[in-house]
Design a protein around this motif. Structure first.
Motif, mmCIF file in Angstrom:
data_model
loop_
_atom_site.group_PDB
_atom_site.id
_atom_site.type_symbol
_atom_site.label_atom_id
_atom_site.label_comp_id
_atom_site.label_asym_id
_atom_site.label_seq_id
_atom_site.Cartn_x
_atom_site.Cartn_y
_atom_site.Cartn_z
ATOM 1 N N SER A 28 52.388 -0.762 -34.107
ATOM 2 C CA SER A 28 52.389 0.549 -34.782
ATOM 3 C C SER A 28 51.961 1.665 -33.823
ATOM 4 N N HIS A 29 51.130 1.325 -32.829
ATOM 5 C CA HIS A 29 50.648 2.317 -31.869
ATOM 6 C C HIS A 29 50.658 1.733 -30.457
ATOM 7 N N VAL A 30 50.963 2.578 -29.483
ATOM 8 C CA VAL A 30 50.938 2.169 -28.076
ATOM 9 C C VAL A 30 50.146 3.221 -27.300
ATOM 10 N N TYR A 31 49.139 2.754 -26.563
ATOM 11 C CA TYR A 31 48.337 3.669 -25.724
ATOM 12 C C TYR A 31 48.709 3.470 -24.257
ATOM 13 N N LEU A 32 48.744 4.570 -23.528
ATOM 14 C CA LEU A 32 49.034 4.533 -22.090
ATOM 15 C C LEU A 32 47.919 5.299 -21.359
ATOM 16 N N PRO A 33 46.794 4.621 -21.081
ATOM 17 C CA PRO A 33 45.638 5.311 -20.498
ATOM 18 C C PRO A 33 45.902 5.978 -19.148
ATOM 19 N N MET A 67 39.300 0.231 -20.225
ATOM 20 C CA MET A 67 40.298 1.106 -19.604
ATOM 21 C C MET A 67 40.922 2.078 -20.611
ATOM 22 N N ALA A 68 41.025 1.671 -21.877
ATOM 23 C CA ALA A 68 41.585 2.575 -22.892
ATOM 24 C C ALA A 68 40.718 3.823 -23.070
ATOM 25 N N GLN A 69 39.429 3.711 -22.702
ATOM 26 C CA GLN A 69 38.523 4.865 -22.797
ATOM 27 C C GLN A 69 38.356 5.592 -21.455
ATOM 28 N N THR A 70 38.338 4.830 -20.362
ATOM 29 C CA THR A 70 37.961 5.416 -19.065
ATOM 30 C C THR A 70 39.115 5.575 -18.078
ATOM 31 N N GLY A 71 40.232 4.860 -18.308
ATOM 32 C CA GLY A 71 41.334 4.909 -17.350
ATOM 33 C C GLY A 71 41.145 4.031 -16.126
ATOM 34 N N LEU A 143 49.634 -0.620 -20.514
ATOM 35 C CA LEU A 143 49.882 -0.353 -21.934
ATOM 36 C C LEU A 143 48.945 -1.160 -22.846
ATOM 37 N N VAL A 144 48.547 -0.532 -23.956
ATOM 38 C CA VAL A 144 47.791 -1.214 -25.015
ATOM 39 C C VAL A 144 48.648 -1.168 -26.273
ATOM 40 N N TRP A 145 48.921 -2.337 -26.863
ATOM 41 C CA TRP A 145 49.708 -2.390 -28.097
ATOM 42 C C TRP A 145 48.792 -2.732 -29.267
ATOM 43 N N MET A 146 48.991 -2.032 -30.380
ATOM 44 C CA MET A 146 48.171 -2.280 -31.570
ATOM 45 C C MET A 146 49.036 -2.398 -32.807
ATOM 46 N N GLY A 147 48.558 -3.188 -33.759
ATOM 47 C CA GLY A 147 49.230 -3.301 -35.055
ATOM 48 C C GLY A 147 48.656 -2.283 -36.028
#
Length: 244
Positions: A28-33, A67-71, A143-147
């Motif tokens: 449902s969501h994808v993060y790209l830090p 890494m999702a918070q700090t890069g 990439l971070v993938w989330m449901g």
């Protein structure tokens, strides 16, 4: 002193290649830090990514509180801020998952994998620049993938067709890092990362020989890692003779 331009350019290219990709349910969501936390990611590359390295260590993809918070790979906040001396503003991913808020360096959760990994390295090398003189830590995929519930989805759970463009871009980026740093050792943090190192070398460096190996992944989801990760990982590095 060589600068880190080659790996900064490679990270920037990887971000541009991954950004337009789309993923179907259950994602449902994808993060790209490396995009929304580019400022601190670039600091990490600039500060510690220049020159040749004896050892490249490869992680899988970002953790929600690291890494999702700090890069920064395995980016446990105290390690990044206090040991590496990296901090700065972090933007928001768009769209942001309500259960996976990005608050950058204000995050109060601990990234256990990062606490263990950087904890061992900072114990052995009290000065970060002494560690990074010969070592570099990079993630295979940013990439971070989330449901829908905010649950993390690992790359191996995604359809092959969706992952193919991700894999191509990530292997190309990893090859650029290896090419720039000319390491002696390629160490996977976990078996998945070791497999990706071997695949990338086979594709991009068919005539070159690197020493490859792996250490136990420091994830709290691993019962073995929970039985004292640091001494086990140190023992592995000593037995492979990565460390003396």
């Amino acid at each position: 002193m060589p600068d880190a331009k080659a790996i900064i350019d490679a990270a920037s290219r990887l971000t541009k290649e991954l950004k337009p990709l789309r993923f179907a349910d259950p994602v449902s969501h994808v993060y790209l830090p490396t995009e929304y936390a580019w400022e601190t990611h670039r600091q990490y590359l600039e500060k510690y990514g220049s020159g040749k390295k004896r050892v490249i260590m490869l992680g899988m993809n970002p953790g929600p509180w690291g890494m999702a918070q700090t890069g920064v790979p395995f980016g446990e906040i105290p390690a990044v801020r206090d040991w590496m001396g990296i901090s700065g503003p972090v933007q928001k991913p768009d769209p942001e998952h309500p259960k996976r808020e990005v608050v950058g360096f204000d995050c109060e959760r601990s990234e256990v994998s990062g606490r263990r990994l950087w904890g061992l390295f900072s114990e052995k090398f009290p000065e970060a620049k002494a560690f990074f003189k010969d070592h570099f830590v990079v993630n295979y995929c940013p990439l971070v993938w989330m449901g829908e519930t905010g649950k993390n989805i690992t790359p191996d759970k995604l359809p092959k067709a969706e992952m193919e463009p991700v894999e191509i871009a990530c292997r190309k980026h990893l090859a650029a890092v290896i090419g720039a740093m000319e390491p002696e050792w390629l160490i996977g943090v976990g078996a998945y990362a070791e497999k990706k190192l071997i695949e990338t070398v086979k594709e991009y460096f068919p005539d070159k020989t690197f020493k490859t190996g792996k250490i136990l992944h420091p994830s709290p989801a691993s019962p073995i890692a929970n039985r004292g990760w640091e001494p086990q990982a140190e023992k592995q590095l000593l037995e492979m003779e990565v460390w003396q």
